[in-house]
Structures are given as C-alpha cells and as structure tokens.
Design a protein around this motif. Structure first.
Motif, PDB file in Angstrom:
ATOM      1  N   MET A   1       0.849  -1.170   0.000  1.00  0.00           N
ATOM      2  CA  MET A   1       0.000   0.000   0.000  1.00  0.00           C
ATOM      3  C   MET A   1       0.899   1.239   0.000  1.00  0.00           C
ATOM      4  N   THR A   2       0.610   2.140  -0.889  1.00  0.00           N
ATOM      5  CA  THR A   2       1.415   3.352  -1.005  1.00  0.00           C
ATOM      6  C   THR A   2       0.838   4.465  -0.132  1.00  0.00           C
ATOM      7  N   PHE A   3       1.598   5.534  -0.039  1.00  0.00           N
ATOM      8  CA  PHE A   3       1.199   6.694   0.748  1.00  0.00           C
ATOM      9  C   PHE A   3      -0.128   7.256   0.252  1.00  0.00           C
ATOM     10  N   VAL A   4      -0.247   7.452  -1.045  1.00  0.00           N
ATOM     11  CA  VAL A   4      -1.455   8.048  -1.625  1.00  0.00           C
ATOM     12  C   VAL A   4      -2.656   7.120  -1.449  1.00  0.00           C
ATOM     13  N   GLU A   5      -2.469   5.825  -1.653  1.00  0.00           N
ATOM     14  CA  GLU A   5      -3.573   4.877  -1.479  1.00  0.00           C
ATOM     15  C   GLU A   5      -4.104   4.889  -0.048  1.00  0.00           C
ATOM     16  N   SER A   6      -3.202   4.921   0.910  1.00  0.00           N
ATOM     17  CA  SER A   6      -3.649   4.901   2.298  1.00  0.00           C
ATOM     18  C   SER A   6      -4.374   6.199   2.672  1.00  0.00           C
ATOM     19  N   LEU A   7      -3.925   7.329   2.131  1.00  0.00           N
ATOM     20  CA  LEU A   7      -4.633   8.587   2.392  1.00  0.00           C
ATOM     21  C   LEU A   7      -6.023   8.576   1.767  1.00  0.00           C
ATOM     22  N   GLN A   8      -6.125   8.034   0.566  1.00  0.00           N
ATOM     23  CA  GLN A   8      -7.430   7.946  -0.087  1.00  0.00           C
ATOM     24  C   GLN A   8      -8.385   7.079   0.729  1.00  0.00           C
ATOM     25  N   ILE A   9      -7.886   5.967   1.241  1.00  0.00           N
ATOM     26  CA  ILE A   9      -8.723   5.079   2.045  1.00  0.00           C
ATOM     27  C   ILE A   9      -9.167   5.781   3.323  1.00  0.00           C
ATOM     28  N   PRO A  24       0.245  -0.555   7.110  1.00  0.00           N
ATOM     29  CA  PRO A  24       0.708   0.594   6.311  1.00  0.00           C
ATOM     30  C   PRO A  24      -0.310   1.731   6.255  1.00  0.00           C
ATOM     31  N   GLU A  25      -1.589   1.387   6.202  1.00  0.00           N
ATOM     32  CA  GLU A  25      -2.620   2.423   6.166  1.00  0.00           C
ATOM     33  C   GLU A  25      -2.545   3.297   7.419  1.00  0.00           C
ATOM     34  N   PHE A  26      -2.406   2.668   8.565  1.00  0.00           N
ATOM     35  CA  PHE A  26      -2.340   3.399   9.826  1.00  0.00           C
ATOM     36  C   PHE A  26      -1.088   4.270   9.903  1.00  0.00           C
ATOM     37  N   TRP A  27       0.070   3.698   9.570  1.00  0.00           N
ATOM     38  CA  TRP A  27       1.322   4.443   9.734  1.00  0.00           C
ATOM     39  C   TRP A  27       1.508   5.520   8.678  1.00  0.00           C
ATOM     40  N   TRP A  28       1.026   5.317   7.452  1.00  0.00           N
ATOM     41  CA  TRP A  28       1.080   6.389   6.455  1.00  0.00           C
ATOM     42  C   TRP A  28       0.184   7.535   6.888  1.00  0.00           C
ATOM     43  N   TRP A  29      -0.974   7.201   7.450  1.00  0.00           N
ATOM     44  CA  TRP A  29      -1.872   8.248   7.939  1.00  0.00           C
ATOM     45  C   TRP A  29      -1.211   9.022   9.081  1.00  0.00           C
ATOM     46  N   ALA A  30      -0.569   8.323  10.016  1.00  0.00           N
ATOM     47  CA  ALA A  30       0.105   8.980  11.134  1.00  0.00           C
ATOM     48  C   ALA A  30       1.203   9.917  10.627  1.00  0.00           C
ATOM     49  N   LEU A  31       1.958   9.477   9.620  1.00  0.00           N
ATOM     50  CA  LEU A  31       3.003  10.319   9.044  1.00  0.00           C
ATOM     51  C   LEU A  31       2.395  11.559   8.390  1.00  0.00           C
ATOM     52  N   PHE A  32       1.316  11.382   7.648  1.00  0.00           N
ATOM     53  CA  PHE A  32       0.631  12.500   6.995  1.00  0.00           C
ATOM     54  C   PHE A  32       0.158  13.523   8.023  1.00  0.00           C
ATOM     55  N   HIS A  68      -9.072  -3.055  15.638  1.00  0.00           N
ATOM     56  CA  HIS A  68      -9.884  -4.200  15.243  1.00  0.00           C
ATOM     57  C   HIS A  68      -9.035  -5.240  14.524  1.00  0.00           C
ATOM     58  N   ASP A  69      -8.056  -4.773  13.761  1.00  0.00           N
ATOM     59  CA  ASP A  69      -7.184  -5.679  13.010  1.00  0.00           C
ATOM     60  C   ASP A  69      -6.327  -6.539  13.937  1.00  0.00           C
ATOM     61  N   ILE A  70      -6.002  -6.023  15.117  1.00  0.00           N
ATOM     62  CA  ILE A  70      -5.199  -6.808  16.051  1.00  0.00           C
ATOM     63  C   ILE A  70      -6.062  -7.475  17.127  1.00  0.00           C
ATOM     64  N   GLY A  71      -7.382  -7.449  16.926  1.00  0.00           N
ATOM     65  CA  GLY A  71      -8.287  -8.177  17.807  1.00  0.00           C
ATOM     66  C   GLY A  71      -8.729  -7.420  19.052  1.00  0.00           C
ATOM     67  N   ARG A  72      -8.657  -6.119  19.043  1.00  0.00           N
ATOM     68  CA  ARG A  72      -9.083  -5.309  20.191  1.00  0.00           C
ATOM     69  C   ARG A  72     -10.229  -4.394  19.781  1.00  0.00           C
ATOM     70  N   SER A  73     -10.908  -3.872  20.782  1.00  0.00           N
ATOM     71  CA  SER A  73     -11.985  -2.926  20.553  1.00  0.00           C
ATOM     72  C   SER A  73     -11.402  -1.535  20.319  1.00  0.00           C
ATOM     73  N   GLY A  74     -12.097  -0.729  19.556  1.00  0.00           N
ATOM     74  CA  GLY A  74     -11.661   0.640  19.321  1.00  0.00           C
ATOM     75  C   GLY A  74     -11.659   1.485  20.582  1.00  0.00           C
TER      76      GLY A  74
END
Length: 87
Positions: A1-9, A24-32, A68-74
């Motif tokens: 997943m690229t930087f732009v794809e994760s931001l779009q998501i 990658p979605e989480f960490w690209w967002w955090a960097l952004f 949720h991806d690691i099996g925990r509640s938000g």
C-alpha cells in the motif's frame, strides 16, 4: 500500500469505525497527520488548530480500525487519556 492509497482510504472512510485497517494504512496516515500538523504549526496557530480538528475524526477512525485488526476494541484508544498509564 502506497502513501497516496492509504490517504485515499482514510479520507473515504472518514468516520467509519467498522472494519480493519492494515499496518501501512495506519502508519502512512500517522506520518501525513504529523507532517501536515508540523507545516500548519509553522504557518499559524489558528491553522494548526483547524488541521487538528479536521484530522481528529479520521485519526480516531483509523485507530479504531487498526485496533480491530489486532483483535481489540476501538475503545482501547481511551487508555491514552489515563495519566501516566496511557503515555
């Protein structure tokens, strides 16, 4: 997943707390968010506050989906509000 794809998501799922977010979605967002906040802070405090408010909801949503991806509640994000323990 690229930087732009994760931001779009993240912007597509702006307030979607259901489902999962890959690492990658989480960490690209955090960097952004870090970079855009840094740039806004250099320009103006008011702009920085607007950026923070604008990215708060999607940051909480992607954080909940990542948990949720690691099996925990938000709701585990609330642990960060507990002094000393959350840090």
């Amino acid at each position: 997943m690229t930087f732009v794809e994760s931001l779009q998501i993240c912007f597509k799922k702006y307030a979607d707390f259901n489902g999962r977010a890959k690492r990658p979605e989480f960490w690209w967002w955090a960097l952004f968010v870090f970079l855009i906040s840094l740039a806004a802070q250099m320009l103006s405090n008011t702009l920085s506050m607007l950026v923070s408010l604008g990215t708060l909801l999607p940051s909480l949503a992607v954080g909940a989906r990542r948990l949720h991806d690691i099996g925990r509640s938000g709701w585990w994000q609330l642990v960060g509000l507990i002094p000393f323990l959350g840090w």
